[in-house]
Design a protein around this motif. Structure first.
Motif, short mmCIF file in Angstrom:
data_model
loop_
_atom_site.label_atom_id
_atom_site.label_comp_id
_atom_site.label_asym_id
_atom_site.label_seq_id
_atom_site.Cartn_x
_atom_site.Cartn_y
_atom_site.Cartn_z
N GLN A 2 0.73 -1.13 0.08
CA GLN A 2 -0.01 -0.17 0.11
C GLN A 2 0.69 1.33 0.14
OE1 GLN A 2 -2.41 -0.51 3.33
NE2 GLN A 2 -4.22 -1.29 2.20
N ALA A 3 2.03 1.23 0.95
CA ALA A 3 2.74 2.57 0.97
C ALA A 3 3.44 2.81 -0.61
CB ALA A 3 3.97 2.17 2.01
N ALA A 4 3.65 1.64 -1.26
CA ALA A 4 4.24 1.70 -2.60
C ALA A 4 3.27 1.94 -3.77
CB ALA A 4 5.00 0.52 -2.85
N GLY A 5 2.09 2.15 -3.30
CA GLY A 5 0.91 2.45 -4.30
C GLY A 5 0.65 1.30 -5.17
N ALA A 6 0.82 0.26 -4.62
CA ALA A 6 0.17 -0.99 -5.45
C ALA A 6 -1.20 -1.13 -5.33
CB ALA A 6 1.00 -2.25 -4.93
N PRO A 7 -1.90 -1.94 -6.26
CA PRO A 7 -3.36 -2.22 -6.05
C PRO A 7 -3.64 -3.19 -5.05
CG PRO A 7 -2.54 -2.74 -8.27
CD PRO A 7 -1.24 -2.81 -7.38
N ASP A 8 -4.87 -3.02 -4.56
CA ASP A 8 -5.24 -3.77 -3.24
C ASP A 8 -4.89 -5.14 -3.40
OD1 ASP A 8 -6.41 -1.70 -2.12
OD2 ASP A 8 -8.54 -1.81 -2.87
N VAL A 9 -4.66 -6.04 -2.46
CA VAL A 9 -4.36 -7.26 -2.39
C VAL A 9 -5.34 -8.04 -2.25
CG1 VAL A 9 -2.56 -8.97 -1.04
CG2 VAL A 9 -1.84 -6.61 -1.43
N PRO A 10 -5.92 -9.04 -2.98
CA PRO A 10 -6.84 -10.00 -2.85
C PRO A 10 -6.46 -11.07 -2.03
CG PRO A 10 -6.08 -10.21 -5.07
CD PRO A 10 -5.48 -9.09 -4.43
N VAL A 11 -6.81 -11.55 -1.02
CA VAL A 11 -6.50 -12.69 0.13
C VAL A 11 -7.28 -13.96 0.06
CG1 VAL A 11 -6.04 -13.09 2.49
CG2 VAL A 11 -5.53 -10.67 1.45
N ALA A 12 -6.95 -14.93 -0.09
CA ALA A 12 -7.87 -16.13 0.41
C ALA A 12 -6.90 -16.79 1.65
CB ALA A 12 -7.49 -17.07 -0.86
N TYR A 13 -7.61 -17.68 2.18
CA TYR A 13 -7.19 -18.05 3.54
C TYR A 13 -6.78 -19.66 3.61
CZ TYR A 13 -7.86 -13.39 5.28
OH TYR A 13 -7.59 -11.95 5.34
N GLY A 14 -5.90 -20.28 4.28
CA GLY A 14 -5.67 -21.74 4.48
C GLY A 14 -5.39 -21.89 5.80
N ASP A 15 -5.05 -23.30 6.19
CA ASP A 15 -4.81 -23.56 7.41
C ASP A 15 -3.52 -24.29 7.51
OD1 ASP A 15 -4.97 -26.19 6.15
OD2 ASP A 15 -6.89 -26.72 7.32
N PHE A 16 -2.53 -23.70 6.74
CA PHE A 16 -1.04 -24.39 6.67
C PHE A 16 -0.89 -25.67 6.05
CE2 PHE A 16 -0.58 -21.32 10.76
CZ PHE A 16 -0.08 -20.12 9.66
N THR A 17 -2.04 -26.18 5.47
CA THR A 17 -1.98 -27.55 4.74
C THR A 17 -1.46 -27.23 3.31
OG1 THR A 17 -4.14 -27.89 4.34
CG2 THR A 17 -3.19 -28.74 6.59
N ALA A 18 -1.03 -28.23 2.68
CA ALA A 18 -0.88 -28.12 1.29
C ALA A 18 -2.18 -28.11 0.40
CB ALA A 18 0.11 -29.58 0.84
N ALA A 19 -2.95 -28.87 1.08
CA ALA A 19 -4.50 -28.88 0.25
C ALA A 19 -4.98 -27.60 0.29
CB ALA A 19 -5.10 -30.17 1.19
N SER A 20 -4.95 -27.09 1.67
CA SER A 20 -5.51 -25.43 1.57
C SER A 20 -4.83 -24.61 0.80
CB SER A 20 -5.60 -25.26 3.20
OG SER A 20 -4.37 -24.69 3.49
N GLY A 21 -3.51 -24.86 0.65
CA GLY A 21 -2.86 -23.70 -0.49
C GLY A 21 -3.48 -24.09 -1.72
N THR A 22 -3.57 -25.24 -2.13
CA THR A 22 -3.95 -25.82 -3.37
C THR A 22 -5.45 -24.97 -3.67
OG1 THR A 22 -2.88 -27.59 -3.64
CG2 THR A 22 -4.84 -27.26 -4.83
N HIS A 23 -6.40 -25.14 -2.70
CA HIS A 23 -7.79 -24.50 -2.76
C HIS A 23 -7.84 -23.07 -2.99
CE1 HIS A 23 -8.94 -28.68 -0.74
NE2 HIS A 23 -9.14 -28.51 -2.32
N ALA A 24 -6.78 -22.56 -1.98
CA ALA A 24 -6.84 -21.04 -2.00
C ALA A 24 -6.39 -20.18 -3.19
CB ALA A 24 -6.12 -20.44 -0.85
N MET A 25 -5.51 -21.02 -3.77
CA MET A 25 -4.80 -20.47 -5.04
C MET A 25 -5.79 -20.62 -6.22
SD MET A 25 -1.80 -19.35 -6.09
CE MET A 25 -2.69 -18.14 -7.22
N GLN A 26 -6.70 -21.89 -6.20
CA GLN A 26 -7.71 -22.02 -7.27
C GLN A 26 -8.75 -20.68 -6.97
OE1 GLN A 26 -8.80 -25.79 -6.16
NE2 GLN A 26 -7.52 -26.68 -7.71
N TRP A 27 -8.83 -20.54 -5.91
CA TRP A 27 -9.89 -19.28 -5.45
C TRP A 27 -9.53 -18.02 -6.05
CZ3 TRP A 27 -10.14 -14.79 -3.20
CH2 TRP A 27 -11.66 -13.98 -2.87
N LEU A 28 -8.11 -17.86 -6.00
CA LEU A 28 -7.44 -16.42 -6.26
C LEU A 28 -7.54 -16.33 -7.95
CD1 LEU A 28 -4.66 -16.27 -3.89
CD2 LEU A 28 -6.25 -14.61 -3.85
N LEU A 29 -7.28 -17.58 -8.61
CA LEU A 29 -7.11 -17.58 -9.86
C LEU A 29 -8.67 -17.19 -10.55
CD1 LEU A 29 -4.64 -20.80 -10.55
CD2 LEU A 29 -4.29 -18.06 -11.05
#
Length: 323
Positions: free
Chosen positions: A204-231
């Motif tokens: 934000q301080a650098a003027g970049a666009p807003d950051v979309p955020v998905a959440y996981g539970d620190f497992t690999a599977a949750s990272g996969t699902h969160a990345m799919q949501w972001l895409l």
């Protein structure tokens, strides 16, 4: 009896002034990463204690041992590399002191609390966790691994998660990435919030666009699902910061399945520098947290009955091939 080291002796061993050593230990001002590391190394090596606990506390701890309470589901104790690294380092210190380590788990929201004696290391307590609240007023010798949830008055040792997020953001900016997304850990966990805050605040301080955020539970599977949501919701992203290396490994898998090349199309930065970071394809750029040092410092402070020291250890960006 061996004399306890003084603050002046710790400062001399760290190569800094007593005033600087004092500022590091109280956290009153920002100091350089290298200076903090030097002071905490000296504290750990010399067994410095800023304030002794009431007489007899350390002896009672030695007799009754230390219980590490992992605030997570039991299967995660055996599948999450962070816990293995932390408990191994803590156990080594406890063995040096001639006492013993016990390990138990409570779920993140459990109100059924174990009976505890001796000293307690709490790991992974989230906001309003009944165990953390109970221990904050119990008089039991305790030290929290990580900043305590909900501003509870618990002594703790932590790593600089906020600065880790900052380092990731600055690396993205320096390498020309502007459309940055994030996969955060559980929002009720202070470490996860700090990592995300450090990233977002810097962008934000650098003027970049807003950051979309998905959440996981620190497992690999949750990272996969969160990345799919972001895409689906932020298809133009060109970088993603992931709050753990296991989740980052899952995110890279999702990117590959979607036909996105790492790092050509999407740069990925993880957090931990866990063993998996060196085995992803491509090898993972990540923020290293000194897990073993954190456990060592926290356990020594617990066993010596120290008060008034809440160390925050530095994090460090490790650049590999993914970003």
């Amino acid at each position: 009896m061996t004399e306890q080291p003084t603050l002046a002796q710790v400062a001399a061993a760290a190569g800094v002034s007593p005033a600087t050593a004092s500022r590091v230990l109280t956290g009153s001002v920002r100091v350089s990463t290298s200076t903090r590391r030097q002071v905490y190394d000296a504290v750990s090596r010399m067994g410095y204690v800023r304030q002794r606990a009431p007489r007899g506390t350390a002896a009672k701890t030695m007799a009754d041992g230390v219980t590490a309470v992992i605030c997570d589901h039991l299967p995660r104790l055996f599948s999450e590399p962070y816990y293995a690294r932390l408990l191994s380092a803590a156990g080594a210190v406890i063995t040096e002191h001639g006492t013993h380590l016990m390990v138990t788990t409570v779920t993140p929201t459990s109100s059924t609390l174990p009976a505890l004696s001796g000293a307690v290391l709490i790991v992974g307590a989230r906001e309003r966790h009944p165990l953390a609240i109970k221990l904050s007023t119990s008089g039991v010798p305790v030290r929290n691994i990580g900043r305590p949830p909900h501003d509870l008055k618990l002594p703790y040792a932590d790593v600089d998660n906020l600065d880790g997020g900052r380092q990731a953001a600055e690396h993205f900016l320096l390498t020309g990435r502007r459309n940055v997304a994030a996969i955060g850990g559980p929002p009720s966990l202070p470490a996860a919030r700090d990592r995300l805050e450090g990233l977002v605040r810097t962008l934000q301080a650098a003027g970049a666009p807003d950051v979309p955020v998905a959440y996981g539970d620190f497992t690999a599977a949750s990272g996969t699902h969160a990345m799919q949501w972001l895409l689906r919701h932020a298809p133009g992203l060109d970088a993603v910061f992931v709050a753990s290396d296991l989740m980052a490994a899952g995110a890279i898998q999702a990117l590959r399945r979607a036909g996105r090349k790492v790092p050509a199309d999407v740069a990925v930065i993880g957090f931990d520098d866990a063993p998996v970071a060196r085995h992803t394809v491509p090898a993972l750029t990540t923020v290293r947290q000194p897990v073993e040092e954190l456990a060592t410092v926290a356990t020594r402070l617990l066993l010596t009955g120290a008060a008034g020291i809440d160390p925050v250890l530095p994090t460090e960006l490790v650049v590999r091939e993914s970003a």
